[in-house]
Design an enzyme around this catalytic site. Structure first.
Site, short mmCIF file in Angstrom:
data_model
loop_
_atom_site.label_atom_id
_atom_site.label_comp_id
_atom_site.label_asym_id
_atom_site.label_seq_id
_atom_site.Cartn_x
_atom_site.Cartn_y
_atom_site.Cartn_z
N ASP A 443 74.79 64.78 90.32
CA ASP A 443 74.48 64.60 88.90
C ASP A 443 75.15 65.72 88.10
OD1 ASP A 443 73.29 63.68 86.60
OD2 ASP A 443 71.26 64.35 87.11
N GLU A 446 80.02 66.05 84.85
CA GLU A 446 81.06 65.70 83.87
C GLU A 446 82.06 66.84 83.58
OE1 GLU A 446 77.82 63.23 84.01
OE2 GLU A 446 77.72 65.30 83.33
N ASP A 566 71.27 58.43 81.57
CA ASP A 566 69.99 58.55 80.86
C ASP A 566 69.84 57.48 79.79
OD1 ASP A 566 69.72 60.73 82.45
OD2 ASP A 566 70.10 62.20 80.88
#
Length: 924
Positions: A443, A446, A566
């Site tokens: 997670d 990015e 999300d």
């Protein structure tokens, strides 16, 4: 788990749109284009040309004087057009990350040969060009259609090609009736089909998926173009293989790329069907990863399972509620102070955790935990110590770049460095020895940073303080704007508000291995971490790895699954989830799904009912919720539990079909979940449809997506469709129509198309037990047809072997066939490598044949050439008449029946043939 980065307000989004679509400079003032000065054939079968700038300008920097053009038909259906600086090597996506053919290196002497070539023809694609100004077009040989055309005139909304160091621009004209899909990752509120004048920015960001039409976690600069030419559909795709940030302006009749670095590296794949397109595309970028069987089961997660007892209770509660569950997940609750590869021995005592995992592993369940890339800066933290000793971090001015994520101050590993890949694999091995996990969830890659700029750890105060949500920046930071890499001349529409490219991520002037700038490699971070994680898991387990990654790039599907980040517990997020899922199938990442019932805030009971009725049919099906939201496991509401038993019950019966689709995806790139136009490209009414989807070629899901609805108006393409929850119900349409279907709260509409053979099993609460149950076949013919033909397939293997293929002695593939004609129904199979299926003892116990014309029971039943006595073999034969929600009855056609045979004992691993006669009316 993620940080709630800028939530874009309506006003700021409007401002961003004005900025995005009101450029300060027109294309003709930015650059004056190039002229072609030579072109000749290269030794590898391609063509090399040289382009010279016509007139330099200084807007966004100076034009590169001479460019090198490389054109090659790499296959019969794939064309590459590569344009770069003729004298200097420029940044490209590393060839070791995304293996592909390399063009001739830049820097060779410029050719002086005359330009005698005017087009470069392949089997299906033709590359043509003009010399002054240089423009090019790509045409389809079979119908003459122009697929891509960079030429412009005074009426065009775009100008000539521009190629500067930090600004590249190129455009194509498009026909008005072209339907475009792709260019992600973003949340498309208006559906899967691209909408003119919406912003499409590609730059990986930790921006919540609740933000619409902005750059999100992944970068996929590829689009599929579907056109109906004279009643015949043609699809192709265009990939711009470039990792730099870019804005893509789609105006309906044109499309313009504005890129802040790299090269033009275009790939055109010819199709012509949508399935052909993804086959050709994934043959270039890498076939989707093989998935273990259990990964197709249901997954439960939550950020906020504070201790092991809560996790144990969740598993037990699912079993008590009789809701299927295969995988239990931990967000960072199991960690020691949010640090990677650690265990909190107070909340998750090691001995008790091992005992729990031993128990669920014996049941067939699996356990997956989260991992973020940021490594806590902590001298007593062994993972950090080993990382520093191996010098694995991204650097800024010679020192590891400091950021903040959940552990507080962190450094980010540089996965472009081979030493980092080896260190990361070793850390995975060490943690796996501590906790026998079954996969990893990567997670925040990015990469996400709670701070921006150049930061230091504050003196005299604790950072983070331990109070509040934890995502507030507590480092001492200052902006970095002193280089053109931190403050490029052209501002992409990052995060929807033209934010700086280094905003809440790594400073773009930071350096990776071999001097690679973060500016160029930013959108590759999650991809490179995924490859390192895949290598690490495979080396320690010797099994088929399962990885779930939030950030993705071209080729990520070769290694990982993806969830859409999300989302919100709203009806809009539910609707958007379908479009995002379908886009990722086109991107070559078929194992995809959204957080069922929404990540935050808590959904209503009605919404969660409807969401599990959709999410049960996501390829990747997981319920996940936020730390600050109330509990929302599927058993928390009685009505949701009922919907879950119904929808997931069907999913678990369909697992053999889903696994076969997963095999097809691995072999050909075919998406598991597909838009309807994949199977019905001639039916233009489904080109923009984003409220229904297919699993495979023929299983259609038509869910309720709006509050308070108890029926759904579903679009049915031409043909016969049979309801999976009541196979006597059918929808029949000759030309296609919308049909109002009943959809009470605990009910989802799932229909199977004609000419299909669907393999199923009896289901269960865990995929391991469901997999041991007898098989059944559902065979569909056009309703009432006197003649018909149906096919299906089934792939089975030892599902945790690293490779998913035939020829290893641990797999079986079966082709199923069926026909009806002259009053006789026939079905047969052709088995490849049946030994594995025979070793498992799998049998086909039931056959259901739908749409048969006539009435009365089956007679003269034969299996493998031998007559069967119903009494002796205890075979039950029954028939029921179909009822039509829409179709034959109102059109005055012949009625049809469903015939079922139970009590069969046909081995899956052996060829079989079976036939029977229909009742007297069926012979007409």
């Amino acid at each position: 788990m993620a940080s709630p980065k800028t939530v874009v307000s309506s006003l700021s989004l409007l401002v961003a749109l004005i900025i995005c679509f009101s450029p300060v400079h027109s294309s003709n003032t930015i650059g004056k284009g190039y002229r072609l000065i030579s072109v000749e054939e290269s030794p590898d079968g391609g063509f090399i040309g040289y382009l010279q700038v016509k007139q330099k300008t200084n807007i966004y920097g100076s034009d590169i004087t001479t460019l090198r053009l490389f054109v090659k038909h790499e296959t019969d259906n794939r064309l590459r057009v590569h344009i770069t600086d003729a004298k200097k090597q420029r940044w490209e996506v590393p060839y070791n990350l995304l293996p592909r053919e390399q063009p001739p290196r830049a820097g060779k002497a410029i050719g002086k040969s005359p330009t005698t070539v005017h087009e470069i023809s392949g089997s299906e694609l033709i590359f043509s060009f003009t010399k002054d100004p240089f423009t090019f077009a790509v045409k389809r040989r079979s119908n003459g259609q122009t697929l891509f055309n960079t030429s412009s005139d005074s009426n065009s909304p775009f100008g000539q090609m521009v190629f500067k160091d930090q600004y590249l621009e190129i455009s194509t004209s498009l026909p008005k009736d072209a339907s475009l899909y792709g260019l992600g990752e973003n949340s498309q509120a208006k559906g899967i089909k691209l909408v003119p004048n919406e912003p499409y920015t590609l730059y990986t960001e930790d921006v919540s998926a609740i933000n619409l039409n902005t750059d999100l976690y992944g970068s996929h600069p590829v689009y599929m173009d579907l056109r109906n030419v004279g009643g015949k559909p043609y699809a192709h795709a265009v990939l711009l293989l470039n990792s730099n940030g870019m804005d893509v302006f789609y105006r309906g009749t044109s499309l313009t790329y504005k890129v802040i670095g790299g090269v033009f590296d275009f790939y055109f794949v010819a199709g012509p069907s949508p399935l052909d397109v993804v086959d050709q595309y994934t043959s270039l970028i890498g076939r989707p990863a093989p998935m273990p069987y259990w990964s197709l089961g249901f997954h439960q997660c939550r950020w906020g399972y504070h201790n092991l007892s809560v996790v144990e209770d969740v598993v037990d509660s699912y079993k008590k509620a009789k809701i299927p569950l295969d995988v239990i997940w931990n967000d960072d609750d199991h960690m020691d102070a949010h640090k990677d590869f650690t265990l909190n021995n107070i909340s998750y005592p090691h001995a008790k955790l091992l005992k729990f995992l031993d128990r669920i592993h014996k049941m067939g369940m699996k356990y997956i935990v989260i991992n973020d890339p940021g490594i806590g800066v902590n001298a007593s933290y062994a993972v950090y110590q080993r990382a520093m000793a191996n010098d694995v971090f991204i650097k800024y001015e010679g020192k590891p770049f400091l950021a903040q994520v959940w552990p507080g101050p962190v450094y980010f590993p540089d996965f472009l460095n081979p030493k980092t890949v080896a260190w990361w694999g070793d850390e995975i091995r060490r943690f796996h020895e501590l906790v026998p996990i079954d996969g990893l969830w990567i997670d925040m890659n990015e990469v996400s940073n709670f701070c921006s700029g150049l930061c230091t750890i504050p003196k005299g105060k604790q950072c983070p303080s331990g109070e509040g949500p934890g995502w507030i920046c507590c480092l001492d930071c200052k902006n970095i704007t002193k280089t053109r890499w931190d403050d490029p001349p052209y501002k992409i529409n990052a995060t929807g508000v033209t934010a700086p490219v280094g905003f809440k991520t790594i400073a773009t002037s930071a350096l990776h291995y071999n001097g690679v700038r973060e500016y160029d490699a930013h959108s590759l971070y999650g991809f490179s971490e995924t490859i390192a994680t895949h290598k690490g898991l495979q080396s320690i387990q010797g099994k088929r790895p399962f990885i779930l990654s939030r950030s993705t790039f071209i080729g990520s599907g070769r290694y990982a699954a993806h969830w859409t980040g999300d989302n919100k517990g709203t009806w809009q997020s539910l609707r958007v989830s379908i479009s995002t899922m379908l886009n990722f199938g086109i991107f070559g990442v078929p194992m995809v799904g959204s957080d069922i019932c929404g990540f935050y805030p808590q959904p209503t009971e009605e919404l969660c009912n409807r969401w599990i009725e959709v999410g049960a049919f996501y390829p990747f099906s997981r319920d996940h919720a936020n730390y600050y939201s109330p509990r929302q496991e599927l058993y928390q509401w009685d009505t949701v539990a009922k919907s879950a038993r119904n929808a997931l019950g069907m999913r678990y019966k369909l697992l053999p079909y889903l696994y076969t689709l997963s095999y097809e995806a691995h072999m050909t790139g075919a998406p598991v979940a597909r838009p309807l136009f994949f199977s019905f490209p001639e039916y233009t009414k489904c080109y923009g449809l984003s409220t229904q989807f297919l699993l495979g070629s023929s299983l259609m899901i038509s869910p309720v997506l709006k509050k308070g609805r108890t029926q759904v108006k579903a679009l049915f393409p031409p043909g016969s469709w049979y309801h999976m929850f009541d196979m006597t119900q059918a929808v029949v349409t000759k030309t296609g129509k919308r049909v109002a279907l009943p959809a009470p709260l605990n009910f989802v509409n799932v229909h199977l198309y004609q000419n299909t053979i669907l393999p199923m099993q009896q289901g269960g609460l865990i995929s391991k037990e469901a997999r041991t149950t007898p098989f059944s076949l559902v065979i569909t013919f056009p309703a009432g047809a006197t003649e018909g033909y149906a096919t299906g397939k089934l792939y089975l293997d030892e599902d945790e072997l690293p490779e998913m293929k035939l020829g290893n002695g641990q797999s079986t593939y079966v082709d199923f066939y069926a026909s009806v004609g002259n009053g006789t129904v026939k079905m047969w199979s052709q088995v490849k490598e049946g030994k594995f299926a025979l070793s498992k003892g799998w049998v086909i116990e039931k056959v259901s044949v739908l749409g048969l014309r006539g009435a009365g029971p089956a007679s003269e039943i034969e299996v493998n050439g031998s007559p069967i006595s119903n009494e002796a073999k205890k075979i039950e034969v029954s028939s029921k008449e179909h009822t039509y929600v829409a179709g034959l009855e109102e059109e005055g056609e012949n009625k049809s029946v469903m015939v079922e045979l139970k009590g069969l004992e046909m081995m899956v691993g052996k060829d079989f043939n079976m036939s029977w006669k229909m009742g007297i009316n069926g012979a007409n």
